[in-house]
Enzyme design. Structure first.
Site, PDB file in Angstrom:
ATOM      1  N   ASP A 146     -61.875 -13.697  35.120  1.00  0.00           N
ATOM      2  CA  ASP A 146     -62.170 -13.337  33.662  1.00  0.00           C
ATOM      3  C   ASP A 146     -61.999 -14.800  32.796  1.00  0.00           C
ATOM      4  O   ASP A 146     -61.545 -15.789  33.383  1.00  0.00           O
ATOM      5  CB  ASP A 146     -60.751 -12.682  33.225  1.00  0.00           C
ATOM      6  CG  ASP A 146     -61.150 -11.902  31.907  1.00  0.00           C
ATOM      7  OD1 ASP A 146     -62.023 -12.007  31.320  1.00  0.00           O
ATOM      8  OD2 ASP A 146     -60.219 -11.284  31.259  1.00  0.00           O
ATOM      9  N   GLY A 147     -62.644 -14.863  31.925  1.00  0.00           N
ATOM     10  CA  GLY A 147     -62.592 -16.199  30.955  1.00  0.00           C
ATOM     11  C   GLY A 147     -61.938 -15.649  29.569  1.00  0.00           C
ATOM     12  O   GLY A 147     -62.515 -14.364  28.946  1.00  0.00           O
ATOM     13  N   GLU A 187     -66.318 -17.075  31.024  1.00  0.00           N
ATOM     14  CA  GLU A 187     -66.686 -15.932  31.931  1.00  0.00           C
ATOM     15  C   GLU A 187     -67.606 -16.564  33.021  1.00  0.00           C
ATOM     16  O   GLU A 187     -67.225 -16.082  34.402  1.00  0.00           O
ATOM     17  CB  GLU A 187     -67.379 -15.026  31.145  1.00  0.00           C
ATOM     18  CG  GLU A 187     -66.676 -14.297  29.962  1.00  0.00           C
ATOM     19  CD  GLU A 187     -65.144 -13.189  30.567  1.00  0.00           C
ATOM     20  OE1 GLU A 187     -65.340 -13.142  31.893  1.00  0.00           O
ATOM     21  OE2 GLU A 187     -65.044 -12.584  29.863  1.00  0.00           O
ATOM     22  N   ASP A 211     -65.439  -8.557  33.567  1.00  0.00           N
ATOM     23  CA  ASP A 211     -65.539  -7.500  32.443  1.00  0.00           C
ATOM     24  C   ASP A 211     -66.705  -8.015  31.639  1.00  0.00           C
ATOM     25  O   ASP A 211     -66.912  -7.556  30.434  1.00  0.00           O
ATOM     26  CB  ASP A 211     -64.256  -7.518  31.697  1.00  0.00           C
ATOM     27  CG  ASP A 211     -63.600  -8.580  31.234  1.00  0.00           C
ATOM     28  OD1 ASP A 211     -64.355  -9.663  30.984  1.00  0.00           O
ATOM     29  OD2 ASP A 211     -62.459  -8.685  30.561  1.00  0.00           O
ATOM     30  N   HIS A 265     -59.246  -4.844  29.250  1.00  0.00           N
ATOM     31  CA  HIS A 265     -58.044  -4.257  28.647  1.00  0.00           C
ATOM     32  C   HIS A 265     -57.920  -2.783  28.995  1.00  0.00           C
ATOM     33  O   HIS A 265     -57.655  -2.203  27.740  1.00  0.00           O
ATOM     34  CB  HIS A 265     -58.012  -4.820  27.362  1.00  0.00           C
ATOM     35  CG  HIS A 265     -58.433  -6.222  26.883  1.00  0.00           C
ATOM     36  ND1 HIS A 265     -57.515  -7.208  27.409  1.00  0.00           N
ATOM     37  CD2 HIS A 265     -59.337  -6.916  26.603  1.00  0.00           C
ATOM     38  CE1 HIS A 265     -57.911  -8.340  26.895  1.00  0.00           C
ATOM     39  NE2 HIS A 265     -59.201  -8.184  26.622  1.00  0.00           N
ATOM     40  N   ASP A 275     -57.169 -11.938  33.190  1.00  0.00           N
ATOM     41  CA  ASP A 275     -56.883 -12.258  31.891  1.00  0.00           C
ATOM     42  C   ASP A 275     -55.804 -13.044  31.599  1.00  0.00           C
ATOM     43  O   ASP A 275     -55.872 -14.018  30.533  1.00  0.00           O
ATOM     44  CB  ASP A 275     -57.140 -10.991  31.202  1.00  0.00           C
ATOM     45  CG  ASP A 275     -56.750 -11.049  29.647  1.00  0.00           C
ATOM     46  OD1 ASP A 275     -57.579 -11.486  29.171  1.00  0.00           O
ATOM     47  OD2 ASP A 275     -55.454 -10.751  29.016  1.00  0.00           O
TER      48      ASP A 275
END
Length: 287
Positions: A146-147, A187, A211, A265, A275
């Site tokens: 994740d970024g 990302e 994501d 999320h 995250d």
């Protein structure tokens, strides 16, 4: 629940051996307790059809049909601990108590975040990690990336990347993104970091959960066209994140990567942890 009543009969009448597929071969049974169809399957490909991109899928490999059906019929413990027993197949799991949703653009809430635990930063020399320390989907090692970027697109933007291999895993990392601070770059480079780590561990089969549909579409659909077009878009404009995608494209050479999208999320532990690591990284000073 869908049962494959003819399964035993199919095994008995099989006239050819199954080639190794995924993590099993002839005589192995793949049980799907939660997926598009539940039941027991003879090959990894059949199993994967039911669980790929299915939220919170639950599946496992067994040596006997009875054990496989017992898994299909059994219940899941509230804390999800049952899924941790099998190191060869581990799927994304949703938290029982989801935290409040955060802004999907990942720009807000930096000041409101509580102080997080210290995250080990990766070093130039990475120790070899036992293969048993990783989670698997068939023969593929599973990783989440994740970024994030607070104040994305503004002068005071701070971006971080997170890579999550599992609870307490020595390769988990959360660091500040070097260079231009944007969410999209974060990302892409989170995926780059995971692939670099995999190569350092001699891993060439990877299921990479992210994501970011931008990253997935970029590397699987857009990059081939950009390369043919001299790294320009269909309208003739220069690709904004060219250098980042060039690096990602270079890293995937020689790798067999399954790019998997997971909703951000939404309570999936792997994504939530990646995250968290990314947000921890964003708080660090630029190296």
């Amino acid at each position: 629940m869908t049962k494959l009543f003819s399964l035993a009969h199919r095994v008995a009448l099989a006239t050819v051996s199954y080639s190794r597929c995924g993590c099993g071969g002839f005589g192995m049974f793949y049980a799907v307790r939660r997926g598009r169809k539940t039941g027991v399957f003879l090959t990894w490909n059949e199993c994967r059809t039911q669980v790929d991109r299915f939220p919170a899928a639950r599946f496992k490999k067994f040596a006997t049909e009875d054990e496989a059906w017992a898994f299909v019929r059994s219940s899941v413990s509230p804390d999800g601990s049952e899924g941790q027993k099998n190191k060869h197949v581990q799927e994304p799991q949703a938290k029982a108590n989801k935290r409040p949703r955060e802004s999907l653009d990942k720009e807000e809430g930096e000041d409101a975040e509580s102080c997080m635990k210290h995250v080990k930063r990766s070093t130039a020399s990475v120790p070899s990690v036992s293969k048993d320390a990783f989670s698997y989907m068939g023969e593929f090692v599973v990783v989440y990336t994740d970024g994030c970027c607070s104040s994305n697109g503004r002068k005071r933007a701070r971006a971080g990347i997170g890579v999550y291999w599992g609870p307490g895993h020595p390769l988990n990392v959360g660091i500040r993104l070097p260079g231009r601070q944007t969410n999209q770059r974060a990302e892409i480079h989170a995926a780059c970091r995971a692939i670099k780590q995999a190569k350092a561990q001699n891993i060439n089969k990877l299921v990479l959960y992210t994501d970011s549909m931008f990253t997935i579409n970029g590397i699987t659909n857009w990059v081939p066209g950009w390369k043919k077009n001299g790294w320009r878009t269909s309208t003739g404009k220069e690709v904004i994140n060219k250098e980042d995608f060039v690096e990602l494209d270079r890293l995937i050479q020689g790798m067999d990567i399954q790019w998997m999208h997971v909703p951000g999320h939404s309570g999936f532990i792997g994504n939530e942890e990646a995250d968290r690591l990314a947000r921890e990284g964003a708080k660090q000073s630029e190296g």
